[in-house]
Design a protein around this motif. Structure first.
Motif, PDB file in Angstrom:
ATOM      1  N   UNK A  13       0.641  -1.130   0.056  1.00 25.43           N
ATOM      2  CA  UNK A  13      -0.056   0.001  -0.153  1.00 25.43           C
ATOM      3  C   UNK A  13       0.834   1.283   0.102  1.00 25.43           C
ATOM      4  N   UNK A  14       2.241   1.001  -0.131  1.00 23.23           N
ATOM      5  CA  UNK A  14       3.094   2.167  -0.242  1.00 23.23           C
ATOM      6  C   UNK A  14       3.996   2.196  -1.398  1.00 23.23           C
ATOM      7  N   UNK A  15       4.301   3.415  -1.707  1.00 22.71           N
ATOM      8  CA  UNK A  15       5.351   3.512  -2.984  1.00 22.71           C
ATOM      9  C   UNK A  15       6.387   4.523  -2.473  1.00 22.71           C
ATOM     10  N   UNK A  24      28.384   6.971  -2.501  1.00 22.56           N
ATOM     11  CA  UNK A  24      28.414   7.401  -1.255  1.00 22.56           C
ATOM     12  C   UNK A  24      27.191   7.291  -0.451  1.00 22.56           C
ATOM     13  N   UNK A  25      26.124   6.697  -1.076  1.00 21.26           N
ATOM     14  CA  UNK A  25      25.007   6.287  -0.376  1.00 21.26           C
ATOM     15  C   UNK A  25      24.112   7.357  -0.164  1.00 21.26           C
ATOM     16  N   UNK A  26      24.290   8.671  -0.869  1.00 21.68           N
ATOM     17  CA  UNK A  26      23.636   9.747  -0.412  1.00 21.68           C
ATOM     18  C   UNK A  26      22.322   9.893  -1.230  1.00 21.68           C
ATOM     19  N   UNK A  27      21.387  10.395  -0.682  1.00 22.23           N
ATOM     20  CA  UNK A  27      19.956  10.427  -1.153  1.00 22.23           C
ATOM     21  C   UNK A  27      19.860  11.907  -1.879  1.00 22.23           C
ATOM     22  N   UNK A  28      19.705  11.912  -3.297  1.00 25.42           N
ATOM     23  CA  UNK A  28      19.671  13.230  -3.922  1.00 25.42           C
ATOM     24  C   UNK A  28      18.086  13.773  -3.878  1.00 25.42           C
ATOM     25  N   UNK A  29      17.058  12.976  -3.584  1.00 20.90           N
ATOM     26  CA  UNK A  29      15.667  13.421  -3.687  1.00 20.90           C
ATOM     27  C   UNK A  29      14.838  12.244  -3.763  1.00 20.90           C
ATOM     28  N   UNK A  30      13.670  12.330  -3.309  1.00 22.20           N
ATOM     29  CA  UNK A  30      12.476  11.149  -3.130  1.00 22.20           C
ATOM     30  C   UNK A  30      11.181  11.826  -3.063  1.00 22.20           C
ATOM     31  N   UNK A  31      10.189  10.640  -3.538  1.00 24.25           N
ATOM     32  CA  UNK A  31       9.159  10.998  -3.562  1.00 24.25           C
ATOM     33  C   UNK A  31       8.242   9.824  -3.081  1.00 24.25           C
ATOM     34  N   UNK A  32       7.191   9.865  -2.271  1.00 21.86           N
ATOM     35  CA  UNK A  32       6.497   8.798  -1.922  1.00 21.86           C
ATOM     36  C   UNK A  32       5.012   8.863  -2.138  1.00 21.86           C
ATOM     37  N   UNK A  33       4.298   7.751  -2.231  1.00 21.06           N
ATOM     38  CA  UNK A  33       2.856   7.995  -2.522  1.00 21.06           C
ATOM     39  C   UNK A  33       2.131   6.565  -1.844  1.00 21.06           C
ATOM     40  N   UNK A  34       0.768   6.784  -1.733  1.00 24.09           N
ATOM     41  CA  UNK A  34      -0.118   5.707  -1.610  1.00 24.09           C
ATOM     42  C   UNK A  34      -0.333   4.629  -2.683  1.00 24.09           C
ATOM     43  N   UNK A  35       0.427   4.841  -3.840  1.00 19.54           N
ATOM     44  CA  UNK A  35       0.218   3.955  -5.100  1.00 19.54           C
ATOM     45  C   UNK A  35       0.953   2.718  -4.872  1.00 19.54           C
ATOM     46  N   UNK A  36       0.468   1.764  -4.025  1.00 23.28           N
ATOM     47  CA  UNK A  36       0.882   0.330  -3.686  1.00 23.28           C
ATOM     48  C   UNK A  36       0.828  -0.645  -4.715  1.00 23.28           C
ATOM     49  N   UNK A  37       1.468  -1.584  -4.409  1.00 24.86           N
ATOM     50  CA  UNK A  37       1.293  -2.706  -5.364  1.00 24.86           C
ATOM     51  C   UNK A  37      -0.318  -3.303  -5.647  1.00 24.86           C
ATOM     52  N   UNK A  63       5.055   3.134 -13.262  1.00 25.29           N
ATOM     53  CA  UNK A  63       6.565   3.602 -12.447  1.00 25.29           C
ATOM     54  C   UNK A  63       6.815   4.863 -13.240  1.00 25.29           C
ATOM     55  N   UNK A  64       6.675   4.930 -14.625  1.00 26.23           N
ATOM     56  CA  UNK A  64       7.310   6.005 -15.319  1.00 26.23           C
ATOM     57  C   UNK A  64       6.667   7.655 -14.975  1.00 26.23           C
ATOM     58  N   UNK A  65       5.368   7.193 -14.485  1.00 26.96           N
ATOM     59  CA  UNK A  65       4.656   8.520 -13.858  1.00 26.96           C
ATOM     60  C   UNK A  65       5.403   9.014 -12.864  1.00 26.96           C
ATOM     61  N   UNK A  66       5.712   8.085 -11.880  1.00 28.18           N
ATOM     62  CA  UNK A  66       6.510   8.397 -10.655  1.00 28.18           C
ATOM     63  C   UNK A  66       7.950   8.801 -10.710  1.00 28.18           C
ATOM     64  N   UNK A  67       8.439   8.439 -11.747  1.00 30.25           N
ATOM     65  CA  UNK A  67      10.057   8.746 -12.141  1.00 30.25           C
ATOM     66  C   UNK A  67       9.784  10.214 -12.758  1.00 30.25           C
ATOM     67  N   UNK A  68       8.978  10.525 -13.695  1.00 34.18           N
ATOM     68  CA  UNK A  68       8.939  11.613 -14.055  1.00 34.18           C
ATOM     69  C   UNK A  68       8.545  12.839 -13.094  1.00 34.18           C
ATOM     70  N   UNK A  69       7.676  12.526 -11.940  1.00 37.65           N
ATOM     71  CA  UNK A  69       7.449  13.196 -10.557  1.00 37.65           C
ATOM     72  C   UNK A  69       8.912  13.431 -10.102  1.00 37.65           C
ATOM     73  N   UNK A  70       9.657  12.657  -9.930  1.00 35.98           N
ATOM     74  CA  UNK A  70      11.109  12.612  -9.207  1.00 35.98           C
ATOM     75  C   UNK A  70      11.967  13.610 -10.034  1.00 35.98           C
TER      76      UNK A  70
END
Length: 336
Positions: A13-15, A24-37, A63-70
């Protein structure tokens, strides 16, 4: 060597999608939503299958929609960056069902069950889909990737114990037994789910108040500890009803009763660790649960042999595990 990875944790239930610097394991940005499996699979059944759209293609479109958001959020093009996906995307309702890896499981992820998808014209990203791990009587999807990331960090810091039980609290808590460089066993505890069921749908729902559990007084903490102590002296099915009598006899406030319920359940989860006194413990909890597990471990006199991983580090271990899995799997393919 790939410099950047798109790390996707796709649960029921989570994305969550992160752009990670692989060096270096650094996060450069993230998004999340309730668009679960679960919702994505239902969407494919109702909007995709009837139109002849293959399941994996439908999942790529979502997935492409979410990548475009990010990409918009980080203000940089992401085409060509590989995507690593763990969680329920490899389940029977996911992008493609993959077989589980089995025990013993190498904690560097080199024995993981994975599936590679090539980039396509309308989806310019290679995909690595990671499956879960099974034992004779238990399964997990996603937590094994967190474990790979955790072990990588412990090795970097020189803190990795030879024998340890790693505790990952949650809706379905996981206790993972590590010996040397292998996961040799694990157990699932439905602690979080049972708390929600008892507090929201059972006869106990009118005896508890879960709305203010983020702010604890000393009296609140003592109510939680009372629950932990009770978990070791009385069967859980009997102990649960004392929540009702606590309220009827005005022994605890509704908030304290909720904490007493939490203590009962977390104590019941952790009590078996008292019999495993030769093992180090590694607590891997997010910020919303860390205080409760630390209180319970202290009450059970287990805190002295526990390594506590900070919650902000736990928030990243899935992505770090995905990076290590991708690098190890790529090295295996290159070596052939």
């Amino acid at each position: 060597m790939v410099n950047f990875l798109l790390c996707c944790d796709w649960g029921t239930s989570f994305f969550r999608l992160r752009l990670m610097n692989a060096s270096d394991y650094q996060s450069l940005g993230e998004i999340h939503s309730q668009t679960g499996i679960a919702g994505t699979f239902t969407g494919w059944q109702t909007r995709g299958a009837s139109r002849g759209i293959a399941r994996d293609h439908f999942f790529r479109q979502e997935l492409k929609k979410q990548i475009d958001r990010l990409a918009e959020k980080v203000a940089m093009p992401l085409d060509g960056i590989p995507v690593v996906i763990s969680g329920m995307a490899s389940s029977s309702i996911g992008m493609e069902e993959l077989p589980y890896a089995t025990l013993p499981f190498a904690v560097d992820g080199s024995q993981a069950s994975v599936r590679h998808f090539d980039a396509q014209a309308d989806f310019p990203h290679e995909i690595m889909l990671i499956s879960g791990v099974s034992s004779d009587q238990d399964v997990m999807r996603g937590e094994e990737t967190q474990l790979v990331g955790l072990i990588a960090l412990l090795q970097l810091s020189g803190d990795k114990p030879q024998e340890a039980i790693c505790i990952f609290p949650g809706t379905h808590s996981k206790h993972m037994a590590i010996q040397g460089d292998q996961l040799v066993g694990f157990d699932t505890y439905m602690t979080g789910e049972l708390f929600s069921l008892m507090a929201q749908q059972s006869i106990l729902k009118d005896s508890v108040d879960t709305s203010l559990l983020a702010h604890l007084t000393d009296s609140d903490k003592e109510a939680f500890r009372r629950g932990v102590r009770r978990s070791g002296t009385s069967p859980i099915l009997n102990s649960l009803f004392t929540i009702r009598t606590n309220q009827l006899f005005d022994k605890l406030t509704k908030k304290q009763n909720a904490l007493y319920l939490s203590g009962l359940l977390i104590g019941t989860e952790l009590n078996p660790l008292l019999q495993q006194d030769n093992w180090s413990l590694v607590l891997c909890s997010g910020s919303n649960l860390s205080i409760f597990y630390e209180l319970a471990l202290a009450e059970l006199n287990l805190l002295h042999r526990t390594i506590t991983i900070p919650p902000d580090i736990i928030d990243l271990v899935a992505s770090i595990g995905q990076i290590n899995l991708f690098q190890n799997q790529t090295a295996k393919v290159t070596a052939k």
